[in-house]
Scaffold this active site. Structure first.
Site, PDB file in Angstrom:
ATOM      1  N   CYS A 100      -5.533   6.065  -2.625  1.00  0.00           N
ATOM      2  CA  CYS A 100      -4.792   4.813  -2.815  1.00  0.00           C
ATOM      3  C   CYS A 100      -3.487   5.171  -3.495  1.00  0.00           C
ATOM      4  O   CYS A 100      -3.482   5.661  -4.632  1.00  0.00           O
ATOM      5  CB  CYS A 100      -5.603   3.835  -3.669  1.00  0.00           C
ATOM      6  SG  CYS A 100      -4.713   2.291  -4.046  1.00  0.00           S
ATOM      7  N   GLY A 101      -2.378   4.962  -2.799  1.00  0.00           N
ATOM      8  CA  GLY A 101      -1.076   5.362  -3.334  1.00  0.00           C
ATOM      9  C   GLY A 101      -0.672   4.583  -4.558  1.00  0.00           C
ATOM     10  O   GLY A 101      -0.283   5.164  -5.585  1.00  0.00           O
ATOM     11  N   THR A 102      -0.741   3.247  -4.476  1.00  0.00           N
ATOM     12  CA  THR A 102      -0.393   2.455  -5.658  1.00  0.00           C
ATOM     13  C   THR A 102      -1.394   2.705  -6.776  1.00  0.00           C
ATOM     14  O   THR A 102      -1.052   2.680  -7.956  1.00  0.00           O
ATOM     15  CB  THR A 102      -0.344   0.952  -5.319  1.00  0.00           C
ATOM     16  OG1 THR A 102      -1.557   0.577  -4.653  1.00  0.00           O
ATOM     17  CG2 THR A 102       0.855   0.616  -4.440  1.00  0.00           C
ATOM     18  N   ASN A 106       1.078  -4.752  -6.787  1.00  0.00           N
ATOM     19  CA  ASN A 106      -0.285  -5.224  -6.597  1.00  0.00           C
ATOM     20  C   ASN A 106      -1.091  -4.814  -7.832  1.00  0.00           C
ATOM     21  O   ASN A 106      -0.677  -3.941  -8.594  1.00  0.00           O
ATOM     22  CB  ASN A 106      -0.900  -4.697  -5.289  1.00  0.00           C
ATOM     23  CG  ASN A 106      -0.937  -3.182  -5.220  1.00  0.00           C
ATOM     24  OD1 ASN A 106      -0.434  -2.483  -6.079  1.00  0.00           O
ATOM     25  ND2 ASN A 106      -1.521  -2.653  -4.167  1.00  0.00           N
ATOM     26  N   ASN A 150      -7.701  -3.773  -7.892  1.00  0.00           N
ATOM     27  CA  ASN A 150      -8.217  -2.485  -7.461  1.00  0.00           C
ATOM     28  C   ASN A 150      -8.623  -1.727  -8.724  1.00  0.00           C
ATOM     29  O   ASN A 150      -7.960  -1.854  -9.760  1.00  0.00           O
ATOM     30  CB  ASN A 150      -7.137  -1.702  -6.713  1.00  0.00           C
ATOM     31  CG  ASN A 150      -6.553  -2.478  -5.547  1.00  0.00           C
ATOM     32  OD1 ASN A 150      -7.172  -2.628  -4.515  1.00  0.00           O
ATOM     33  ND2 ASN A 150      -5.335  -2.990  -5.715  1.00  0.00           N
ATOM     34  N   CYS A 204       0.860  -1.173   0.000  1.00  0.00           N
ATOM     35  CA  CYS A 204       0.000   0.000   0.000  1.00  0.00           C
ATOM     36  C   CYS A 204       0.899   1.226   0.000  1.00  0.00           C
ATOM     37  O   CYS A 204       1.707   1.413   0.919  1.00  0.00           O
ATOM     38  CB  CYS A 204      -0.911  -0.001   1.224  1.00  0.00           C
ATOM     39  SG  CYS A 204      -1.928   1.479   1.350  1.00  0.00           S
TER      40      CYS A 204
END
Length: 319
Positions: free
Chosen positions: A258-260, A192, A225, A107
């Site tokens: 959401c950073g990613t 991810n 995501n 994350c």
């Protein structure tokens, strides 16, 4: 940057329902509104089950958070053995779980908050400009302290379906409540999985209902995501690209940031914009603004850097 608030005690309405977790010290933190319960477990003595995590992250009967982060020394995490052997500086491992208790790789907002938590707990010392190497299930991440937050080398990015992505520009369709038809999308790995949808304008972005999980076809092997991004008009100002984004995180639902996901949205938008697109991006999320930068990595691949704030808002003890 904000210091921790005074310690509080978390009481469940039904009494001592945290059971074996009673007495556990925790902190609550966030990065641009993406919030986490944080637990220090340096020696790996605490076995948190999926049910424990879901209970702690419950916003009505627990502490509340998009996920839980356990700080444990890498040598006490069996799955980190190979990572530690290759990167001896990765003393600390970020054991990240989604709000439903499921295990996640990484994350981007969380790793900034994780490092800020380590510093606040006296488990690490990091002056402005210095960096800390952190182990995660998504690989090693190097986090540097800045004047107003942290910047993270998120490592290399990649397309989940490279041939389709480069041939067609998209590799999936996404159905979401509030959108009239399924939209083409591009799936990106940031350690991810992410699937990015470009929307036409802010009205579409605001009108998308993310209380219902979007349906992605085909869905990546371990789920995904889903980011919905709108380019600014103009897209580029002073050599910086600008986009706005909302996200539905697997195992969580919609989050304020959401950073990613911000990195993935910048990857996709930059790819769609063509060869003249900039390497520096500003991504506006419901919880604030994060920065994304592309640069040549030491491994010969293009890396992505994420920058933004990290805040610890409270700490306490479970009753």
């Amino acid at each position: 940057m904000t210091d921790s608030a005074p310690a509080t005690t978390a009481n469940h309405p039904a009494g001592p329902s945290f059971g074996a977790l009673a007495g556990l010290r925790f902190a609550k933190g966030h990065g641009t509104g993406n919030d986490f319960v944080l637990v220090a477990d340096p020696d790996g003595a605490r076995d948190l089950t999926a049910a424990d995590v879901a209970h702690l992250c419950d916003r009505h009967r627990g502490i509340g958070g998009d996920g839980l982060i356990r700080a444990v020394r890498s040598r006490h995490v069996p799955e980190a053995a190979a990572l530690l052997a290759a990167n001896p500086a990765a003393e600390w491992f970020m054991d990240y779980r989604n709000g439903d208790g499921s295990v996640s790789e990484m994350c981007g907002n969380g790793v900034r908050v994780f490092v800020h938590f380590l510093i606040g707990q006296g488990l690490a010392v990091l002056a402005e400009g210095e960096a800390l190497t952190i182990g995660t299930r998504g690989g090693v991440k190097v986090v540097a302290r800045t004047a107003d937050g942290y910047r993270v080398d998120m490592g290399p990015w990649d397309f989940i379906s490279p041939e389709q992505a480069r041939a067609r520009g998209t590799d999936a369709l996404v159905d979401a409540a509030g959108l009239d038809v399924a939209r083409p999308a591009l799936s990106v790995s940031m350690g991810n999985p992410h699937t990015v949808v470009a929307l036409a304008d802010r009205a579409e972005l605001d009108g998308t209902n993310l209380s219902v999980a979007p349906v992605v076809t085909p869905v990546p092997t371990y789920g995904t995501n889903v980011e919905f991004a709108v380019p600014a008009e103009p897209l580029v100002t002073d050599d910086v690209g600008h986009i706005s984004m909302r996200v539905h995180e697997r195992g969580v639902g919609e989050t304020l940031s959401c950073g990613t996901g911000a990195c993935a949205a910048a990857v996709a938008t930059r790819f769609w914009a063509g060869a003249d697109a900039p390497d520096t991006w500003s991504v506006t999320v419901p919880g604030g603004v994060v920065g994304v930068r592309f640069f040549p990595g030491p491994d010969g691949r293009e890396h992505v850097e994420l920058s933004g704030p990290a805040v610890i808002v409270a700490d306490g003890v479970l009753a």
